[in-house]
Design a protein around this motif. Structure first.
Motif, PDB file in Angstrom:
ATOM      1  N   MET A 199       0.846  -1.179   0.000  1.00  0.00           N
ATOM      2  CA  MET A 199       0.000   0.000   0.000  1.00  0.00           C
ATOM      3  C   MET A 199       0.893   1.244   0.000  1.00  0.00           C
ATOM      4  SD  MET A 199      -2.617   1.513   2.897  1.00  0.00           S
ATOM      5  CE  MET A 199      -3.531   0.035   3.014  1.00  0.00           C
ATOM      6  N   LEU A 200       0.553   2.147  -0.862  1.00  0.00           N
ATOM      7  CA  LEU A 200       1.246   3.432  -0.920  1.00  0.00           C
ATOM      8  C   LEU A 200       0.550   4.393   0.036  1.00  0.00           C
ATOM      9  CD1 LEU A 200       3.242   5.432  -2.265  1.00  0.00           C
ATOM     10  CD2 LEU A 200       1.455   5.860  -3.972  1.00  0.00           C
ATOM     11  N   VAL A 201       1.294   5.028   0.909  1.00  0.00           N
ATOM     12  CA  VAL A 201       0.742   5.999   1.855  1.00  0.00           C
ATOM     13  C   VAL A 201       1.342   7.361   1.536  1.00  0.00           C
ATOM     14  CG1 VAL A 201       0.522   6.637   4.285  1.00  0.00           C
ATOM     15  CG2 VAL A 201       0.511   4.220   3.632  1.00  0.00           C
ATOM     16  N   LEU A 202       0.449   8.335   1.314  1.00  0.00           N
ATOM     17  CA  LEU A 202       0.885   9.689   0.962  1.00  0.00           C
ATOM     18  C   LEU A 202       0.305  10.693   1.939  1.00  0.00           C
ATOM     19  CD1 LEU A 202       0.097   9.547  -2.852  1.00  0.00           C
ATOM     20  CD2 LEU A 202       2.339   9.325  -1.793  1.00  0.00           C
ATOM     21  N   THR A 203       0.993  11.800   2.095  1.00  0.00           N
ATOM     22  CA  THR A 203       0.476  12.925   2.864  1.00  0.00           C
ATOM     23  C   THR A 203       0.118  14.030   1.883  1.00  0.00           C
ATOM     24  OG1 THR A 203       1.907  12.361   4.718  1.00  0.00           O
ATOM     25  CG2 THR A 203       1.018  14.586   4.675  1.00  0.00           C
ATOM     26  N   ARG A 204      -1.101  14.540   1.980  1.00  0.00           N
ATOM     27  CA  ARG A 204      -1.573  15.602   1.112  1.00  0.00           C
ATOM     28  C   ARG A 204      -2.251  16.665   1.952  1.00  0.00           C
ATOM     29  NH1 ARG A 204       0.375  16.215  -3.383  1.00  0.00           N
ATOM     30  NH2 ARG A 204       1.983  15.960  -1.863  1.00  0.00           N
ATOM     31  N   LYS A 205      -2.279  17.881   1.444  1.00  0.00           N
ATOM     32  CA  LYS A 205      -2.960  18.998   2.094  1.00  0.00           C
ATOM     33  C   LYS A 205      -4.199  19.341   1.274  1.00  0.00           C
ATOM     34  CE  LYS A 205       1.331  20.936   3.854  1.00  0.00           C
ATOM     35  NZ  LYS A 205       2.269  22.062   3.792  1.00  0.00           N
ATOM     36  N   PRO A 206      -5.174  20.025   1.898  1.00  0.00           N
ATOM     37  CA  PRO A 206      -6.353  20.441   1.123  1.00  0.00           C
ATOM     38  C   PRO A 206      -5.936  21.184  -0.149  1.00  0.00           C
ATOM     39  CG  PRO A 206      -6.747  20.819   3.434  1.00  0.00           C
ATOM     40  CD  PRO A 206      -5.302  20.406   3.311  1.00  0.00           C
ATOM     41  N   GLY A 207      -6.592  20.831  -1.249  1.00  0.00           N
ATOM     42  CA  GLY A 207      -6.275  21.425  -2.542  1.00  0.00           C
ATOM     43  C   GLY A 207      -5.279  20.609  -3.348  1.00  0.00           C
ATOM     44  N   GLN A 208      -4.559  19.703  -2.699  1.00  0.00           N
ATOM     45  CA  GLN A 208      -3.593  18.875  -3.413  1.00  0.00           C
ATOM     46  C   GLN A 208      -4.276  17.605  -3.922  1.00  0.00           C
ATOM     47  OE1 GLN A 208      -0.487  18.403  -0.432  1.00  0.00           O
ATOM     48  NE2 GLN A 208       0.686  20.080  -1.358  1.00  0.00           N
ATOM     49  N   SER A 209      -3.668  17.006  -4.945  1.00  0.00           N
ATOM     50  CA  SER A 209      -4.246  15.838  -5.595  1.00  0.00           C
ATOM     51  C   SER A 209      -3.214  14.750  -5.778  1.00  0.00           C
ATOM     52  CB  SER A 209      -4.784  16.202  -6.988  1.00  0.00           C
ATOM     53  OG  SER A 209      -5.762  17.185  -6.919  1.00  0.00           O
ATOM     54  N   ILE A 210      -3.713  13.557  -6.098  1.00  0.00           N
ATOM     55  CA  ILE A 210      -2.866  12.476  -6.597  1.00  0.00           C
ATOM     56  C   ILE A 210      -3.515  11.979  -7.883  1.00  0.00           C
ATOM     57  CG2 ILE A 210      -2.021  11.786  -4.316  1.00  0.00           C
ATOM     58  CD1 ILE A 210      -3.894   9.344  -4.554  1.00  0.00           C
ATOM     59  N   LEU A 211      -2.703  11.444  -8.767  1.00  0.00           N
ATOM     60  CA  LEU A 211      -3.204  10.879 -10.012  1.00  0.00           C
ATOM     61  C   LEU A 211      -3.020   9.370  -9.974  1.00  0.00           C
ATOM     62  CD1 LEU A 211      -1.751  13.392 -12.619  1.00  0.00           C
ATOM     63  CD2 LEU A 211      -4.116  13.198 -11.831  1.00  0.00           C
ATOM     64  N   ILE A 212      -4.037   8.665 -10.468  1.00  0.00           N
ATOM     65  CA  ILE A 212      -3.976   7.215 -10.626  1.00  0.00           C
ATOM     66  C   ILE A 212      -4.082   6.954 -12.120  1.00  0.00           C
ATOM     67  CG2 ILE A 212      -5.065   5.012 -10.087  1.00  0.00           C
ATOM     68  CD1 ILE A 212      -6.181   6.386  -7.538  1.00  0.00           C
ATOM     69  N   GLY A 213      -3.014   6.450 -12.683  1.00  0.00           N
ATOM     70  CA  GLY A 213      -2.973   6.301 -14.130  1.00  0.00           C
ATOM     71  C   GLY A 213      -2.991   7.677 -14.784  1.00  0.00           C
ATOM     72  N   ASP A 214      -3.541   7.724 -15.978  1.00  0.00           N
ATOM     73  CA  ASP A 214      -3.588   8.987 -16.719  1.00  0.00           C
ATOM     74  C   ASP A 214      -4.896   9.742 -16.539  1.00  0.00           C
ATOM     75  OD1 ASP A 214      -1.059   8.597 -17.806  1.00  0.00           O
ATOM     76  OD2 ASP A 214      -1.866   7.481 -19.516  1.00  0.00           O
ATOM     77  N   ASN A 215      -5.916   9.081 -15.970  1.00  0.00           N
ATOM     78  CA  ASN A 215      -7.229   9.701 -16.035  1.00  0.00           C
ATOM     79  C   ASN A 215      -8.059   9.657 -14.745  1.00  0.00           C
ATOM     80  OD1 ASN A 215      -7.645   6.987 -16.106  1.00  0.00           O
ATOM     81  ND2 ASN A 215      -8.794   6.955 -18.006  1.00  0.00           N
ATOM     82  N   ILE A 216      -7.434   9.353 -13.626  1.00  0.00           N
ATOM     83  CA  ILE A 216      -8.154   9.378 -12.350  1.00  0.00           C
ATOM     84  C   ILE A 216      -7.416  10.320 -11.408  1.00  0.00           C
ATOM     85  CG2 ILE A 216      -8.962   8.062 -10.360  1.00  0.00           C
ATOM     86  CD1 ILE A 216      -9.068   5.607 -12.232  1.00  0.00           C
ATOM     87  N   GLU A 217      -8.116  11.333 -10.925  1.00  0.00           N
ATOM     88  CA  GLU A 217      -7.546  12.304  -9.987  1.00  0.00           C
ATOM     89  C   GLU A 217      -8.315  12.214  -8.674  1.00  0.00           C
ATOM     90  OE1 GLU A 217      -6.735  17.103  -9.482  1.00  0.00           O
ATOM     91  OE2 GLU A 217      -8.188  16.398 -10.970  1.00  0.00           O
ATOM     92  N   VAL A 218      -7.575  12.090  -7.578  1.00  0.00           N
ATOM     93  CA  VAL A 218      -8.154  12.113  -6.239  1.00  0.00           C
ATOM     94  C   VAL A 218      -7.659  13.386  -5.574  1.00  0.00           C
ATOM     95  CG1 VAL A 218      -8.337  10.923  -4.024  1.00  0.00           C
ATOM     96  CG2 VAL A 218      -8.154   9.589  -6.136  1.00  0.00           C
ATOM     97  N   LYS A 219      -8.600  14.274  -5.233  1.00  0.00           N
ATOM     98  CA  LYS A 219      -8.240  15.577  -4.689  1.00  0.00           C
ATOM     99  C   LYS A 219      -8.733  15.701  -3.255  1.00  0.00           C
ATOM    100  CE  LYS A 219      -8.442  20.498  -5.736  1.00  0.00           C
ATOM    101  NZ  LYS A 219      -8.844  21.495  -6.725  1.00  0.00           N
ATOM    102  N   ILE A 220      -7.870  16.230  -2.378  1.00  0.00           N
ATOM    103  CA  ILE A 220      -8.254  16.493  -0.993  1.00  0.00           C
ATOM    104  C   ILE A 220      -9.023  17.811  -0.986  1.00  0.00           C
ATOM    105  CG2 ILE A 220      -7.450  16.833   1.371  1.00  0.00           C
ATOM    106  CD1 ILE A 220      -6.872  14.015   0.073  1.00  0.00           C
ATOM    107  N   ILE A 221     -10.274  17.740  -0.578  1.00  0.00           N
ATOM    108  CA  ILE A 221     -11.130  18.921  -0.570  1.00  0.00           C
ATOM    109  C   ILE A 221     -11.026  19.656   0.762  1.00  0.00           C
ATOM    110  CG2 ILE A 221     -13.506  19.766  -0.814  1.00  0.00           C
ATOM    111  CD1 ILE A 221     -12.318  18.489  -3.376  1.00  0.00           C
ATOM    112  N   ASP A 222     -11.115  18.886   1.863  1.00  0.00           N
ATOM    113  CA  ASP A 222     -11.156  19.512   3.191  1.00  0.00           C
ATOM    114  C   ASP A 222     -10.770  18.483   4.236  1.00  0.00           C
ATOM    115  OD1 ASP A 222     -11.669  21.533   5.076  1.00  0.00           O
ATOM    116  OD2 ASP A 222     -13.759  20.916   5.315  1.00  0.00           O
ATOM    117  N   VAL A 223     -10.184  18.952   5.327  1.00  0.00           N
ATOM    118  CA  VAL A 223      -9.888  18.103   6.473  1.00  0.00           C
ATOM    119  C   VAL A 223     -10.459  18.788   7.702  1.00  0.00           C
ATOM    120  CG1 VAL A 223      -8.072  17.049   7.877  1.00  0.00           C
ATOM    121  CG2 VAL A 223      -7.742  17.298   5.405  1.00  0.00           C
ATOM    122  N   GLN A 224     -11.345  18.070   8.420  1.00  0.00           N
ATOM    123  CA  GLN A 224     -11.935  18.597   9.654  1.00  0.00           C
ATOM    124  C   GLN A 224     -11.862  17.500  10.713  1.00  0.00           C
ATOM    125  OE1 GLN A 224     -15.907  20.005   8.935  1.00  0.00           O
ATOM    126  NE2 GLN A 224     -15.231  21.652   7.608  1.00  0.00           N
ATOM    127  N   GLY A 225     -10.997  17.693  11.685  1.00  0.00           N
ATOM    128  CA  GLY A 225     -10.842  16.683  12.728  1.00  0.00           C
ATOM    129  C   GLY A 225     -10.361  15.380  12.132  1.00  0.00           C
TER     130      GLY A 225
END
Length: 76
Positions: free
Chosen positions: A1-27
């Motif tokens: 398993m790949l574990v990444l740290t991201r901040k709100p507004g940052q994204s990760i890409l899976i392949g060429d066409n899937i983007e996972v974006k951190i929208i908000d962190v609350q608690g």
């Protein structure tokens, strides 16, 4: 398993066409957005686990045997 740290507004890409974006962190909750082609299913794992368990229970209720036993019988 790949574990990444991201901040709100940052994204990760899976392949060429899937983007996972951190929208908000609350608690202890993280809101994410997922951009993916329409032919890609995006499902919550806990719901799929519940459906699988319900299906297993339905087999036991219908046939009176476990999935493992049913599998063994079908292979014979």
């Amino acid at each position: 398993m790949l574990v990444l740290t991201r901040k709100p507004g940052q994204s990760i890409l899976i392949g060429d066409n899937i983007e996972v974006k951190i929208i908000d962190v609350q608690g202890d909750q993280v809101r994410i957005g997922i951009n993916a082609p329409k032919d890609i299913s995006i499902l919550r794992k806990e719901l799929m686990d519940e459906v699988r368990q319900a299906n297993r229970e339905a087999v036991v209720d219908s046939f009176g045997i476990s999935l493992e036993e049913l599998n063994r019988v079908l292979k014979e």
